[in-house]
Design a protein around this motif. Sequence first.
Motif, PDB file in Angstrom:
ATOM      1  N   THR A 127       0.859  -1.181   0.000  1.00 48.26           N
ATOM      2  CA  THR A 127       0.000   0.000   0.000  1.00 48.26           C
ATOM      3  C   THR A 127       0.898   1.235   0.000  1.00 48.26           C
ATOM      4  O   THR A 127       2.099   1.130   0.262  1.00 48.26           O
ATOM      5  N   PRO A 128       0.322   2.415  -0.248  1.00 45.92           N
ATOM      6  CA  PRO A 128       1.134   3.633  -0.169  1.00 45.92           C
ATOM      7  C   PRO A 128       1.798   3.813   1.203  1.00 45.92           C
ATOM      8  O   PRO A 128       2.918   4.312   1.298  1.00 45.92           O
ATOM      9  N   SER A 129       1.132   3.393   2.259  1.00 44.74           N
ATOM     10  CA  SER A 129       1.735   3.541   3.588  1.00 44.74           C
ATOM     11  C   SER A 129       2.948   2.618   3.744  1.00 44.74           C
ATOM     12  O   SER A 129       3.899   2.948   4.462  1.00 44.74           O
ATOM     13  N   ASP A 130       2.951   1.456   3.051  1.00 45.89           N
ATOM     14  CA  ASP A 130       4.132   0.583   3.072  1.00 45.89           C
ATOM     15  C   ASP A 130       5.321   1.283   2.410  1.00 45.89           C
ATOM     16  O   ASP A 130       6.447   1.231   2.913  1.00 45.89           O
ATOM     17  N   VAL A 131       5.059   1.950   1.284  1.00 48.78           N
ATOM     18  CA  VAL A 131       6.127   2.681   0.592  1.00 48.78           C
ATOM     19  C   VAL A 131       6.617   3.824   1.473  1.00 48.78           C
ATOM     20  O   VAL A 131       7.822   4.058   1.602  1.00 48.78           O
ATOM     21  N   GLY A 132       5.682   4.523   2.131  1.00 55.90           N
ATOM     22  CA  GLY A 132       6.057   5.591   3.042  1.00 55.90           C
ATOM     23  C   GLY A 132       6.922   5.076   4.192  1.00 55.90           C
ATOM     24  O   GLY A 132       7.902   5.721   4.582  1.00 55.90           O
ATOM     25  N   LEU A 149       7.813   3.559  -7.218  1.00 56.86           N
ATOM     26  CA  LEU A 149       7.201   2.586  -6.305  1.00 56.86           C
ATOM     27  C   LEU A 149       5.725   2.915  -6.087  1.00 56.86           C
ATOM     28  O   LEU A 149       4.873   2.006  -6.070  1.00 56.86           O
ATOM     29  N   LEU A 150       5.414   4.197  -5.934  1.00 52.89           N
ATOM     30  CA  LEU A 150       4.012   4.589  -5.749  1.00 52.89           C
ATOM     31  C   LEU A 150       3.181   4.298  -6.996  1.00 52.89           C
ATOM     32  O   LEU A 150       2.014   3.907  -6.892  1.00 52.89           O
ATOM     33  N   GLU A 151       3.773   4.474  -8.176  1.00 54.93           N
ATOM     34  CA  GLU A 151       3.069   4.111  -9.419  1.00 54.93           C
ATOM     35  C   GLU A 151       2.764   2.612  -9.433  1.00 54.93           C
ATOM     36  O   GLU A 151       1.668   2.191  -9.823  1.00 54.93           O
ATOM     37  N   LEU A 152       3.743   1.827  -9.018  1.00 54.01           N
ATOM     38  CA  LEU A 152       3.529   0.371  -8.974  1.00 54.01           C
ATOM     39  C   LEU A 152       2.469   0.003  -7.954  1.00 54.01           C
ATOM     40  O   LEU A 152       1.689  -0.941  -8.165  1.00 54.01           O
ATOM     41  N   VAL A 153       2.405   0.717  -6.834  1.00 59.86           N
ATOM     42  CA  VAL A 153       1.372   0.470  -5.819  1.00 59.86           C
ATOM     43  C   VAL A 153       0.004   0.757  -6.418  1.00 59.86           C
ATOM     44  O   VAL A 153      -0.938  -0.016  -6.234  1.00 59.86           O
ATOM     45  N   GLU A 154      -0.106   1.884  -7.145  1.00 61.81           N
ATOM     46  CA  GLU A 154      -1.373   2.240  -7.787  1.00 61.81           C
ATOM     47  C   GLU A 154      -1.848   1.144  -8.726  1.00 61.81           C
ATOM     48  O   GLU A 154      -3.035   0.846  -8.810  1.00 61.81           O
ATOM     49  N   GLU A 155      -0.893   0.554  -9.441  1.00 60.74           N
ATOM     50  CA  GLU A 155      -1.219  -0.519 -10.388  1.00 60.74           C
ATOM     51  C   GLU A 155      -1.309  -1.875  -9.706  1.00 60.74           C
ATOM     52  O   GLU A 155      -1.520  -2.887 -10.366  1.00 60.74           O
ATOM     53  N   GLN A 156      -1.088  -1.903  -8.397  1.00 63.66           N
ATOM     54  CA  GLN A 156      -1.083  -3.125  -7.579  1.00 63.66           C
ATOM     55  C   GLN A 156      -0.077  -4.146  -8.112  1.00 63.66           C
ATOM     56  O   GLN A 156      -0.330  -5.338  -8.156  1.00 63.66           O
ATOM     57  N   LYS A 157       1.088  -3.649  -8.491  1.00 58.08           N
ATOM     58  CA  LYS A 157       2.154  -4.506  -9.015  1.00 58.08           C
ATOM     59  C   LYS A 157       3.347  -4.590  -8.067  1.00 58.08           C
ATOM     60  O   LYS A 157       4.343  -5.205  -8.398  1.00 58.08           O
ATOM     61  N   LEU A 158       3.263  -3.942  -6.908  1.00 56.89           N
ATOM     62  CA  LEU A 158       4.373  -3.953  -5.951  1.00 56.89           C
ATOM     63  C   LEU A 158       4.008  -4.838  -4.774  1.00 56.89           C
ATOM     64  O   LEU A 158       2.993  -4.619  -4.113  1.00 56.89           O
ATOM     65  N   THR A 159       4.832  -5.850  -4.538  1.00 59.52           N
ATOM     66  CA  THR A 159       4.589  -6.760  -3.424  1.00 59.52           C
ATOM     67  C   THR A 159       5.636  -6.551  -2.341  1.00 59.52           C
ATOM     68  O   THR A 159       6.733  -6.056  -2.604  1.00 59.52           O
ATOM     69  N   ASP A 160       5.279  -6.944  -1.125  1.00 53.87           N
ATOM     70  CA  ASP A 160       6.174  -6.769   0.016  1.00 53.87           C
ATOM     71  C   ASP A 160       7.424  -7.617  -0.177  1.00 53.87           C
ATOM     72  O   ASP A 160       7.360  -8.770  -0.579  1.00 53.87           O
ATOM     73  N   ARG A 161       8.564  -7.048   0.127  1.00 54.06           N
ATOM     74  CA  ARG A 161       9.837  -7.719  -0.067  1.00 54.06           C
ATOM     75  C   ARG A 161      10.417  -8.237   1.241  1.00 54.06           C
ATOM     76  O   ARG A 161      11.523  -8.766   1.245  1.00 54.06           O
ATOM     77  N   GLY A 162       9.727  -8.025   2.334  1.00 50.28           N
ATOM     78  CA  GLY A 162      10.210  -8.524   3.616  1.00 50.28           C
ATOM     79  C   GLY A 162      11.586  -7.955   3.936  1.00 50.28           C
ATOM     80  O   GLY A 162      11.808  -6.759   3.923  1.00 50.28           O
ATOM     81  N   GLU A 163      12.542  -8.837   4.186  1.00 50.48           N
ATOM     82  CA  GLU A 163      13.904  -8.428   4.529  1.00 50.48           C
ATOM     83  C   GLU A 163      14.703  -7.977   3.293  1.00 50.48           C
ATOM     84  O   GLU A 163      15.796  -7.451   3.438  1.00 50.48           O
ATOM     85  N   GLY A 164      14.162  -8.173   2.097  1.00 48.00           N
ATOM     86  CA  GLY A 164      14.898  -7.838   0.873  1.00 48.00           C
ATOM     87  C   GLY A 164      14.773  -6.388   0.434  1.00 48.00           C
ATOM     88  O   GLY A 164      15.332  -6.000  -0.581  1.00 48.00           O
ATOM     89  N   TRP A 165      14.041  -5.562   1.186  1.00 46.96           N
ATOM     90  CA  TRP A 165      13.843  -4.178   0.776  1.00 46.96           C
ATOM     91  C   TRP A 165      15.148  -3.404   0.652  1.00 46.96           C
ATOM     92  O   TRP A 165      15.332  -2.639  -0.287  1.00 46.96           O
ATOM     93  N   ARG A 166      16.051  -3.569   1.593  1.00 42.91           N
ATOM     94  CA  ARG A 166      17.270  -2.764   1.616  1.00 42.91           C
ATOM     95  C   ARG A 166      18.086  -2.948   0.333  1.00 42.91           C
ATOM     96  O   ARG A 166      18.465  -1.988  -0.332  1.00 42.91           O
ATOM     97  N   GLY A 167      18.349  -4.199  -0.046  1.00 42.79           N
ATOM     98  CA  GLY A 167      19.108  -4.466  -1.268  1.00 42.79           C
ATOM     99  C   GLY A 167      18.356  -4.019  -2.511  1.00 42.79           C
ATOM    100  O   GLY A 167      18.937  -3.486  -3.454  1.00 42.79           O
ATOM    101  N   TYR A 168      17.036  -4.243  -2.507  1.00 45.67           N
ATOM    102  CA  TYR A 168      16.184  -3.854  -3.630  1.00 45.67           C
ATOM    103  C   TYR A 168      16.242  -2.350  -3.847  1.00 45.67           C
ATOM    104  O   TYR A 168      16.457  -1.868  -4.968  1.00 45.67           O
ATOM    105  N   LEU A 169      16.087  -1.582  -2.773  1.00 47.78           N
ATOM    106  CA  LEU A 169      16.113  -0.122  -2.877  1.00 47.78           C
ATOM    107  C   LEU A 169      17.493   0.392  -3.257  1.00 47.78           C
ATOM    108  O   LEU A 169      17.631   1.342  -4.026  1.00 47.78           O
TER     109      LEU A 169
END
Length: 194
Positions: free
Chosen positions: A20-25, A62-82
């Motif tokens: 969700t947008p709050s996850d990206v925030g 990332l927010l565009e992907l959230v709008e399109e519902q194409k962004l899934t939670d990455r758990g512990e992988g967020w740091r490397g992904y970002l």
Amino acid sequence: MTDALADDPDDPGEGARVCTPSDVGAQYLQHHEWLREVANRFFDGRRPDMADEAIGLVFAHLLELVEEQKLTDRGEGWRGYLRRAVLNRCVDLVRSEKKTQERFPPGDPEQPRVIDHDPLGEHVAAEDVARGRQERLNTAVEKLTERQVTILRYVLNGTTNKQIGEELGITGQGVGDQLKTIIKKCHEEVTRDD
């Protein structure tokens, strides 16, 4: 544009929770200072504006992907992904700026244009490698025996092996053998860290 946000090897796949947008925030709050350091290191601290722009572009995407519902939670992988996403955006910004500078160079339009064909610094890196090799070659020459240095001086002056041998009281074959040894020593020293 390079897209580290698509086809990611850390993609959790189907069944993962859609963000969700709050996850990206939350990811922004958690990682933005560290990502700013990563981007500033990329630009050697000289372009904080571009570092901030790279981070902004990543989170906007990332927010565009959230709008399109194409962004899934990455758990512990967020740091490397970002981190990968921000570095890819930094590269995109450098390339974009370079293209703009080539099309619209500053200065007098009557002056000939000088275009840097090395926007990512490969030439600088190659110069650094060459400088390191030259230092190792100098070290190798310092380790040569006095006789080997003498032979090397004769060769550098254009003297033939036969003439060197006559001057030093050895055969031309012996001079050739000494040259092979000199070359081997120098080559081993110069390429030891490559």
